[in-house]
Design an enzyme around this catalytic site. Structure first.
Site, PDB file in Angstrom:
ATOM      1  N   ASP A   1       0.855  -1.198   0.000  1.00  0.00           N
ATOM      2  CA  ASP A   1       0.000   0.000   0.000  1.00  0.00           C
ATOM      3  C   ASP A   1       0.884   1.239   0.000  1.00  0.00           C
ATOM      4  O   ASP A   1       1.360   1.682   1.046  1.00  0.00           O
ATOM      5  CB  ASP A   1      -0.920   0.007   1.216  1.00  0.00           C
ATOM      6  CG  ASP A   1      -1.934   1.151   1.182  1.00  0.00           C
ATOM      7  OD1 ASP A   1      -1.730   2.104   0.404  1.00  0.00           O
ATOM      8  OD2 ASP A   1      -2.912   1.101   1.939  1.00  0.00           O
TER       9      ASP A   1
ATOM     10  N   ILE B   1      -0.567   9.425   8.379  1.00  0.00           N
ATOM     11  CA  ILE B   1      -1.224   8.498   9.299  1.00  0.00           C
ATOM     12  C   ILE B   1      -0.787   7.072   9.002  1.00  0.00           C
ATOM     13  O   ILE B   1      -0.335   6.755   7.900  1.00  0.00           O
ATOM     14  CB  ILE B   1      -2.757   8.608   9.221  1.00  0.00           C
ATOM     15  CG1 ILE B   1      -3.257   8.212   7.813  1.00  0.00           C
ATOM     16  CG2 ILE B   1      -3.208  10.015   9.591  1.00  0.00           C
ATOM     17  CD1 ILE B   1      -4.779   8.180   7.685  1.00  0.00           C
TER      18      ILE B   1
ATOM     19  N   HIS C   1       0.356   8.085   3.742  1.00  0.00           N
ATOM     20  CA  HIS C   1       1.031   7.455   4.874  1.00  0.00           C
ATOM     21  C   HIS C   1       2.509   7.827   4.991  1.00  0.00           C
ATOM     22  O   HIS C   1       3.172   7.351   5.918  1.00  0.00           O
ATOM     23  CB  HIS C   1       0.877   5.942   4.772  1.00  0.00           C
ATOM     24  CG  HIS C   1      -0.549   5.503   4.640  1.00  0.00           C
ATOM     25  ND1 HIS C   1      -1.474   5.695   5.634  1.00  0.00           N
ATOM     26  CD2 HIS C   1      -1.215   4.916   3.602  1.00  0.00           C
ATOM     27  CE1 HIS C   1      -2.654   5.230   5.240  1.00  0.00           C
ATOM     28  NE2 HIS C   1      -2.518   4.758   4.010  1.00  0.00           N
TER      29      HIS C   1
ATOM     30  N   GLY D   1      -4.563   1.809   8.107  1.00  0.00           N
ATOM     31  CA  GLY D   1      -5.535   1.155   8.976  1.00  0.00           C
ATOM     32  C   GLY D   1      -5.286  -0.338   9.095  1.00  0.00           C
ATOM     33  O   GLY D   1      -5.427  -0.922  10.178  1.00  0.00           O
TER      34      GLY D   1
END
Length: 288
Positions: free
Chosen positions: A189, A209, A194, A212
């Site tokens: 990903d 961030i 990110h 998830g």
């Protein structure tokens, strides 16, 4: 509004084929924080000992490149966020192999004008040669602003996943590294959200961030460590809803409730900010 509802619902996806080896398995384990405590996690990090595979590795092998940005679908893919994730393990993933991963659009649900839409995907991971089923995955994506297309309403949530109204039976803290997202993105990903501070600010976040699914994998590690005798093969399934982002360097505090001998409820929060990041979690254990 999601204008190409029928096109999306009937979109055909070719199965993904992938080879992976022990290095990919170790990279995933490091990506979800196993290197923070190498003495305890040696079997996750050392090829001579396996390495052991975590059930949540099913979320990164066989994944396909972004496809919802196809103009024929009319989706504003920048408004898509990961809503829920479910993984069921039928046979533990081997640390190396070649897999086939078929996937389909299982549902497109309308939350109403101004409220968004939900896209539900179902995927399998199978051994390419024997067709043995390793894992089944259900992923729900939330499309902000995509509602109002007069589609089917989403099914009612599973009340069995409610968090009990009592103190947790187990609380486990697992730290993350400041560069956790930089490591995890190597599992596939590569969304700049990110890693790129400017991109993150344009998306409304003060800093990049954590993925998830990385937080999801860390919560699974906590459950395996605290409720499965540190044996990943005992975790048969894990479901959770993504409720808020975690920032790299924060501590994942996972609260676990025993519902019966083989069923757990859980949620995870940022210990530093006391904000829930995974909610309505459930985990199913194999009987010993």
């Amino acid at each position: 509004m999601l204008r190409q509802y029928e096109t999306l619902l009937n979109w055909k996806l070719e199965p993904v084929r992938q080879s992976y080896d022990f290095r990919d398995t170790i990279l995933y384990n490091i990506g979800v924080g196993a290197s923070v405590d190498p003495a305890r996690d040696l079997a996750l990090l050392y090829e001579s000992a396996g390495p052991l595979t975590l059930p949540t590795m099913a979320t990164v092998i066989g994944q396909r490149p972004m496809w919802m940005d196809d103009p024929a679908l009319g989706i504003e893919w920048q408004k898509i966020v990961h809503g829920e994730q479910s993984v069921t393990i039928h046979t533990p993933l081997p640390p190396r192999g070649r897999i086939l991963s078929p996937e389909r659009v299982a549902g497109v649900y309308d939350l109403g004008p101004g409220r968004g839409a939900i896209i539900r995907m179902e995927r399998e991971i199978r051994d390419e040669k024997s067709d043995a089923l390793y894992a089944s995955l259900v992923t729900s994506y939330f499309l902000r602003g995509g509602g109002g297309f007069a589609g089917e309403r989403p099914p009612q949530p599973d009340r069995a996943r409610a968090i009990p109204d009592r103190a947790p039976d187990i609380v486990a803290d697992l730290p993350t590294r400041p560069d956790q997202a930089v490591i995890y993105r190597l599992c596939g990903d590569t969304n700049p959200l990110h890693v790129d501070p400017d991109f993150a600010k344009r998306a409304g976040f003060p800093a990049p961030i954590l993925h998830g699914l990385c937080t999801y994998g860390i919560a699974a590690r906590a459950i395996i460590r605290e409720a499965c005798g540190n044996d990943p093969a005992r975790l048969e399934g894990i479901d959770a809803r993504f409720s808020a982002p975690l920032f790299p360097g924060e501590t994942v505090r996972t609260e676990i409730w025993r519902l019966d001998s083989n069923l757990l409820a859980f949620r995870s929060r940022s210990a530093e900010r006391d904000q829930i990041v995974l909610d309505h979690g459930s985990a199913r254990l194999r009987a010993q």
